[in-house]
Design an enzyme around this catalytic site. Structure first.
Site, PDB file in Angstrom:
ATOM      1  N   GLU A   1       0.854  -1.201   0.000  1.00 59.61           N
ATOM      2  CA  GLU A   1       0.000   0.000   0.000  1.00 59.61           C
ATOM      3  C   GLU A   1       0.888   1.249   0.000  1.00 59.61           C
ATOM      4  OE1 GLU A   1      -2.772   1.357  -0.260  1.00 59.61           O
ATOM      5  OE2 GLU A   1      -4.405   0.123   0.476  1.00 59.61           O
TER       6      GLU A   1
ATOM      7  N   ASP B   1      -4.078   4.990   6.238  1.00 56.82           N
ATOM      8  CA  ASP B   1      -4.589   6.160   6.963  1.00 56.82           C
ATOM      9  C   ASP B   1      -5.556   5.639   8.052  1.00 56.82           C
ATOM     10  OD1 ASP B   1      -5.504   8.685   7.622  1.00 56.82           O
ATOM     11  OD2 ASP B   1      -6.404   9.144   5.708  1.00 56.82           O
TER      12      ASP B   1
ATOM     13  N   LYS C   1      -0.003   6.387   9.010  1.00 55.55           N
ATOM     14  CA  LYS C   1      -0.369   7.469   9.936  1.00 55.55           C
ATOM     15  C   LYS C   1      -0.941   6.826  11.198  1.00 55.55           C
ATOM     16  CE  LYS C   1      -1.927  10.586   6.220  1.00 55.55           C
ATOM     17  NZ  LYS C   1      -3.112  11.244   5.624  1.00 55.55           N
TER      18      LYS C   1
ATOM     19  N   ASP D   1      -1.242  11.052  -4.570  1.00 54.96           N
ATOM     20  CA  ASP D   1      -1.745  12.188  -5.352  1.00 54.96           C
ATOM     21  C   ASP D   1      -2.709  13.072  -4.579  1.00 54.96           C
ATOM     22  OD1 ASP D   1      -3.904  10.230  -5.320  1.00 54.96           O
ATOM     23  OD2 ASP D   1      -4.858  11.455  -6.856  1.00 54.96           O
TER      24      ASP D   1
END
Ligand code: IMP
Length: 179
Positions: free
Chosen positions: A102, A106, A134, A162
């Site tokens: 990945e 998140d 994160k 992106d």
């Protein structure tokens, strides 16, 4: 270039290309040791993981396979909420050691759904390797075993990530500018 503009947002350089490379070097050593002799199947999650997948596997000298999948999300009925489907899985993964690659983990919703889809095919094992993680945004319990870089809960682009289609080609990692 340390400040860039993508659409309506500005981003500042946060992690240099050299630092990203060093983190992937370290992770490749860890993964190479763990999977030596197991012929793992690396499954990169498109679009974002194309960069991480290439950078990781070129550092590995173990026997391995690499393939890519996509995650399609759509809204089901109100009772089922968002449904996630794995598309493009053509390999037989039964009995294989699978490593999901990945770009970023998140909240963990995406990897949780991917793990559930893969489990239906009875792999020997599945682990997750992420370029970025994160920890303070993570809401799930599945261990993210292999992480190149932990970052704070901020929106970032570059190295495959992106903002609305732009920024994937940037070297290093750029963080959104606080206003
Ligand atoms: P999760 O399901 O909340 O873990 O989110 C995973 C997906 O959200 C990633 O595969 C990315 O596509 C996207 N994402 C999450 N954080 C960022 C970010 O900081 N920059 C770019 N994309 C992100």
């Amino acid at each position: 270039m340390s400040r860039i503009q993508l659409h309506d947002k500005t981003f500042d350089l946060f992690i240099s290309e050299a630092e990203v490379n060093r983190a992937i070097d370290k992770l490749a050593l860890e993964i190479g040791r763990k999977y030596d002799g197991k012929r793992p199947l690396f499954l990169g999650v498109l679009n974002g993981a194309f960069f991480f997948a290439a950078e990781l596997v070129k550092r590995l000298d173990i026997e391995c396979e690499i393939s890519f999948v996509k995650v399609a999300s759509y809204h089901g009925t109100s009772s089922s909420g968002t449904v996630t489907q794995l598309i493009g899985l053509t390999e037989r993964i039964e009995g294989r050691h699978v490593v999901v690659l990945e770009d970023i983990v998140d909240t963990g919703g995406t990897v949780e759904n991917i793990m559930a889809s893969l489990a239906e095919h009875h792999p020997a094992s599945v682990s997750i390797a992420a370029l970025l993680f994160k920890p303070s945004a993570y809401k799930k319990t599945i261990p993210i075993e292999h992480v190149a870089l932990e970052i704070p809960n901020a929106f970032v682009v570059g190295s495959g990530l992106d903002h609305d289609g732009l920024g994937r080609n940037l070297r290093g990692i750029y963080r959104i500018t606080e206003n």
